[in-house]
Write an enzyme that holds these catalytic residues in place. Structure first.
Site, PDB file in Angstrom:
ATOM      1  N   PRO A  29      40.187  41.207  35.792  1.00 61.45           N
ATOM      2  CA  PRO A  29      40.128  40.106  36.762  1.00 61.45           C
ATOM      3  C   PRO A  29      39.523  40.584  38.078  1.00 61.45           C
ATOM      4  O   PRO A  29      39.929  41.613  38.613  1.00 61.45           O
ATOM      5  CB  PRO A  29      41.604  39.715  36.943  1.00 61.45           C
ATOM      6  CG  PRO A  29      42.387  40.927  36.532  1.00 61.45           C
ATOM      7  CD  PRO A  29      41.576  41.608  35.490  1.00 61.45           C
ATOM      8  N   THR A  31      38.337  38.920  41.822  1.00 58.18           N
ATOM      9  CA  THR A  31      38.137  37.866  42.804  1.00 58.18           C
ATOM     10  C   THR A  31      36.755  38.014  43.417  1.00 58.18           C
ATOM     11  O   THR A  31      36.395  39.090  43.889  1.00 58.18           O
ATOM     12  CB  THR A  31      39.226  38.005  43.894  1.00 58.18           C
ATOM     13  OG1 THR A  31      40.466  37.682  43.294  1.00 58.18           O
ATOM     14  CG2 THR A  31      38.961  37.113  45.079  1.00 58.18           C
ATOM     15  N   ALA A  62      41.833  35.983  39.844  1.00 58.30           N
ATOM     16  CA  ALA A  62      43.051  35.397  40.379  1.00 58.30           C
ATOM     17  C   ALA A  62      42.868  33.953  40.803  1.00 58.30           C
ATOM     18  O   ALA A  62      41.993  33.646  41.616  1.00 58.30           O
ATOM     19  CB  ALA A  62      43.499  36.218  41.590  1.00 58.30           C
ATOM     20  N   HIS A 179      50.121  37.786  37.497  1.00 60.24           N
ATOM     21  CA  HIS A 179      49.703  38.911  38.352  1.00 60.24           C
ATOM     22  C   HIS A 179      50.916  39.482  39.087  1.00 60.24           C
ATOM     23  O   HIS A 179      51.398  38.911  40.050  1.00 60.24           O
ATOM     24  CB  HIS A 179      48.678  38.391  39.365  1.00 60.24           C
ATOM     25  CG  HIS A 179      47.940  39.468  40.107  1.00 60.24           C
ATOM     26  ND1 HIS A 179      48.176  40.807  39.938  1.00 60.24           N
ATOM     27  CD2 HIS A 179      46.940  39.389  41.027  1.00 60.24           C
ATOM     28  CE1 HIS A 179      47.361  41.498  40.719  1.00 60.24           C
ATOM     29  NE2 HIS A 179      46.606  40.665  41.391  1.00 60.24           N
ATOM     30  N   ALA A 181      50.801  42.753  40.142  1.00 59.64           N
ATOM     31  CA  ALA A 181      50.214  44.044  40.530  1.00 59.64           C
ATOM     32  C   ALA A 181      49.637  43.971  41.946  1.00 59.64           C
ATOM     33  O   ALA A 181      49.643  42.917  42.586  1.00 59.64           O
ATOM     34  CB  ALA A 181      49.100  44.398  39.538  1.00 59.64           C
ATOM     35  N   TYR A 184      50.522  41.804  45.595  1.00 61.60           N
ATOM     36  CA  TYR A 184      50.680  40.361  45.820  1.00 61.60           C
ATOM     37  C   TYR A 184      52.142  39.958  45.581  1.00 61.60           C
ATOM     38  O   TYR A 184      53.003  40.820  45.374  1.00 61.60           O
ATOM     39  CB  TYR A 184      49.656  39.593  44.963  1.00 61.60           C
ATOM     40  CG  TYR A 184      48.249  39.939  45.423  1.00 61.60           C
ATOM     41  CD1 TYR A 184      47.699  39.319  46.543  1.00 61.60           C
ATOM     42  CD2 TYR A 184      47.512  40.955  44.814  1.00 61.60           C
ATOM     43  CE1 TYR A 184      46.437  39.672  47.011  1.00 61.60           C
ATOM     44  CE2 TYR A 184      46.256  41.324  45.287  1.00 61.60           C
ATOM     45  CZ  TYR A 184      45.727  40.670  46.387  1.00 61.60           C
ATOM     46  OH  TYR A 184      44.495  41.041  46.868  1.00 61.60           O
ATOM     47  N   GLY A 302      29.345  54.131  32.621  1.00 65.73           N
ATOM     48  CA  GLY A 302      29.989  52.816  32.706  1.00 65.73           C
ATOM     49  C   GLY A 302      31.492  52.870  32.493  1.00 65.73           C
ATOM     50  O   GLY A 302      32.120  51.835  32.307  1.00 65.73           O
ATOM     51  N   ARG A 322      34.510  46.932  37.955  1.00 68.32           N
ATOM     52  CA  ARG A 322      33.175  47.098  38.543  1.00 68.32           C
ATOM     53  C   ARG A 322      32.066  47.366  37.513  1.00 68.32           C
ATOM     54  O   ARG A 322      30.942  46.879  37.699  1.00 68.32           O
ATOM     55  CB  ARG A 322      33.226  48.191  39.616  1.00 68.32           C
ATOM     56  CG  ARG A 322      34.059  47.778  40.836  1.00 68.32           C
ATOM     57  CD  ARG A 322      34.437  48.966  41.683  1.00 68.32           C
ATOM     58  NE  ARG A 322      35.211  49.926  40.894  1.00 68.32           N
ATOM     59  CZ  ARG A 322      35.237  51.227  41.122  1.00 68.32           C
ATOM     60  NH1 ARG A 322      34.541  51.744  42.121  1.00 68.32           N
ATOM     61  NH2 ARG A 322      35.976  52.009  40.365  1.00 68.32           N
TER      62      ARG A 322
HETATM   63  C1  LIG Z   1      35.551  42.720  43.698  1.00 69.96           C
HETATM   64  C2  LIG Z   1      36.888  43.009  43.083  1.00 69.96           C
HETATM   65  C3  LIG Z   1      37.829  41.985  42.981  1.00 69.96           C
HETATM   66  C4  LIG Z   1      39.066  42.212  42.375  1.00 69.96           C
HETATM   67  N1  LIG Z   1      39.944  41.174  42.221  1.00 69.96           N
HETATM   68  C5  LIG Z   1      41.081  41.332  41.498  1.00 69.96           C
HETATM   69  C6  LIG Z   1      41.893  40.220  41.139  1.00 69.96           C
HETATM   70  O1  LIG Z   1      41.592  39.046  41.412  1.00 69.96           O
HETATM   71  N2  LIG Z   1      43.026  40.473  40.452  1.00 69.96           N
HETATM   72  C7  LIG Z   1      43.391  41.744  40.080  1.00 69.96           C
HETATM   73  O2  LIG Z   1      44.447  41.929  39.462  1.00 69.96           O
HETATM   74  N3  LIG Z   1      42.616  42.810  40.370  1.00 69.96           N
HETATM   75  C8  LIG Z   1      41.465  42.626  41.041  1.00 69.96           C
HETATM   76  N4  LIG Z   1      40.632  43.700  41.266  1.00 69.96           N
HETATM   77  C9  LIG Z   1      40.965  45.000  40.673  1.00 69.96           C
HETATM   78  C10 LIG Z   1      40.256  45.155  39.308  1.00 69.96           C
HETATM   79  O3  LIG Z   1      40.788  44.259  38.337  1.00 69.96           O
HETATM   80  C11 LIG Z   1      40.386  46.589  38.786  1.00 69.96           C
HETATM   81  O4  LIG Z   1      41.734  46.882  38.579  1.00 69.96           O
HETATM   82  C12 LIG Z   1      39.776  47.609  39.737  1.00 69.96           C
HETATM   83  O5  LIG Z   1      38.480  47.207  40.153  1.00 69.96           O
HETATM   84  C13 LIG Z   1      39.673  48.988  39.086  1.00 69.96           C
HETATM   85  O6  LIG Z   1      38.899  48.917  37.919  1.00 69.96           O
HETATM   86  P1  LIG Z   1      37.351  49.428  37.892  1.00 69.96           P
HETATM   87  O7  LIG Z   1      37.373  50.854  38.359  1.00 69.96           O
HETATM   88  O8  LIG Z   1      36.948  49.262  36.457  1.00 69.96           O
HETATM   89  O9  LIG Z   1      36.591  48.540  38.837  1.00 69.96           O
HETATM   90  C14 LIG Z   1      39.394  43.500  41.891  1.00 69.96           C
HETATM   91  C15 LIG Z   1      38.454  44.529  42.026  1.00 69.96           C
HETATM   92  C16 LIG Z   1      37.223  44.297  42.579  1.00 69.96           C
HETATM   93  C17 LIG Z   1      36.210  45.418  42.640  1.00 69.96           C
END
Ligand SMILES: Cc1cc2nc3c(=O)[nH]c(=O)nc-3n(C[C@H](O)[C@H](O)[C@H](O)COP(=O)(O)O)c2cc1C
Length: 368
Positions: A29, A31, A62, A179, A181, A184, A302, A322
């Site tokens: 997820p 945002t 979210a 959510h 985590a 929030y 990746g 990401r």
């Molecule tokens: C732009 C952005 C928005 C995010 N929004 C949320 C969200 O809405 N809900 C959530 O649980 N985590 C959110 N995260 C956390 C990601 O789900 C993820 O846990 C975090 O980016 C680490 O994973 P990655 O290294 O693969 O990016 C967000 C991360 C990023 C980069």
């Protein structure tokens, strides 16, 4: 240049609840604040998600279950008919693109919110403000002190999660992710640093896990446990969260929320931590794990290696954030070993519009 096919366990079929997945990669997820001002999803969002339809499953960003839970400007919501219609366009676009099941994350911000954004004073387990500044329509501002939630607020919020879950199913989602985590509202109840309540929702672990447990139970009663997922981030000190008893808190929570949920999703999962093995052992159902990747930039593969380590440690599915943000065709890139796009400048993550959102390039057909 044509790349060869790489045999990765990430690319084997899997199950998520009643669904067959083409591979084990799940969009985490994220945002992206591309909704309308009132939280209604836009056609641009439908395009973004449809671009990522080759993922085994997608957990959509979210969505707020009520006005009080809004965190930031232009985040998505799901508590009006307009929201439901907007999300229906998104799930239709993903289905039309051949996508797998889509879950929607439901998030209440708790103290992460601002009157200039939601029109309401944020509410939280205890009147302790977020220590960080917060995004508002006029830019970053000091967080305000939230008001302590009353028993009525607690009941109402639990009902709102359940109602939003019902709307999510109406809008075409396979289910929802609760959510709990990343600091929030639900995490604010779990963590001792943000929960100083003296009623049944504060104090010892059994009380601090009560709110999340009741939200999960209400959502499961509304749409079925097989459509209900739960996201946690044990020990993640983010958004001013301090946990004092992580290793006891999360096993208790996982036991209390039950075995029959669609999935448990662990964010920032470290397979070397004994807690990971413990939670895996407590849960016989689907476990989604989100690896810890470097904060500065995503790895050239990746996230494949980190993801495979988590599969080895017992995860069933891997959520990546990401890497999918910057690579709509991440599955093809992992399959072929093709280089991944880096995430472009931070400011395009939340700025709105297509730049840095729907304009990440895919591989040429010859390279797939
Ligand atoms: C732009 C952005 C928005 C995010 N929004 C949320 C969200 O809405 N809900 C959530 O649980 N985590 C959110 N995260 C956390 C990601 O789900 C993820 O846990 C975090 O980016 C680490 O994973 P990655 O290294 O693969 O990016 C967000 C991360 C990023 C980069």
């Amino acid at each position: 240049m044509t790349h060869e096919t790489i045999a990765s366990p990430l690319l084997t079929p899997a199950r998520l609840g009643t669904h067959e997945l083409a591979n084990r990669l799940v969009v985490a997820p994220m945002t992206r604040t591309r909704a309308k001002r009132d939280g209604t999803p836009t056609p641009l969002m439908a395009e973004y998600y449809a671009q990522r339809a080759t993922a085994g499953a997608i957990i959509a960003e979210a969505a707020t279950p009520n006005a009080a839970g809004q965190t930031y400007p232009n985040i998505t919501a799901l508590h009006t008919d307009a929201h439901t219609d907007g999300w229906r366009q998104v799930t239709r676009a993903v289905r039309a693109a051949g996508g797998g099941p889509m879950f929607l994350q439901i998030q209440h911000g708790g103290r992460i919110g601002h009157p200039d954004t939601s029109g309401l004073t944020p509410m939280a387990p205890s009147p302790i403000p977020l220590p960080d500044p917060i995004h508002t329509p006029s830019g970053l501002q000091q967080a305000v002190t939230p008001r302590e939630m009353t028993p009525d607020d607690i009941r109402q919020t639990i009902d709102d999660f359940a109602r939003t879950a019902r709307r999510a199913v109406e809008a075409g989602f396979a289910g929802v992710e609760v959510h709990s985590a990343n600091g929030y509202l639900l995490h604010q109840f779990l963590a001792a640093g943000t929960n100083r309540r003296t009623d049944a929702y504060g104090g010892g672990i059994d009380n601090r896990i009560r709110f999340t447990t009741e939200v999960v139970a209400a959502v499961a009663a509304a749409i079925g446990a097989e459509r209900t997922g739960l996201r946690v981030s044990p020990g993640k000190a983010v958004n001013g969260i301090t946990e004092t008893d992580t290793d006891d808190l999360y096993p208790a929570l996982i036991e209390a929320t039950g075995e029959d949920l669609a999935y448990l999703h662990i964010a920032f999962a470290d397979p070397a931590r004994p807690l990971f093995a413990r939670l895996r052992g407590l849960r016989t159902g689907t476990l989604i794990a989100n690896p810890v990747l470097p904060a500065e930039r995503i790895p050239a593969d990746g996230g494949r290696e980190a993801a495979e380590r988590l599969l080895d440690a017992g995860a069933d599915l891997i959520a990546l954030g990401r890497p999918f943000l910057a690579n709509p065709d991440l599955v093809d890139r992992i399959r072929t070993g093709a280089p991944v796009n880096a995430v472009r400048a931070e400011y395009t993550m939340y700025t709105g519009g297509p730049t840095g959102y729907t304009d990440y390039p895919t591989l040429n057909p010859a390279d797939r």
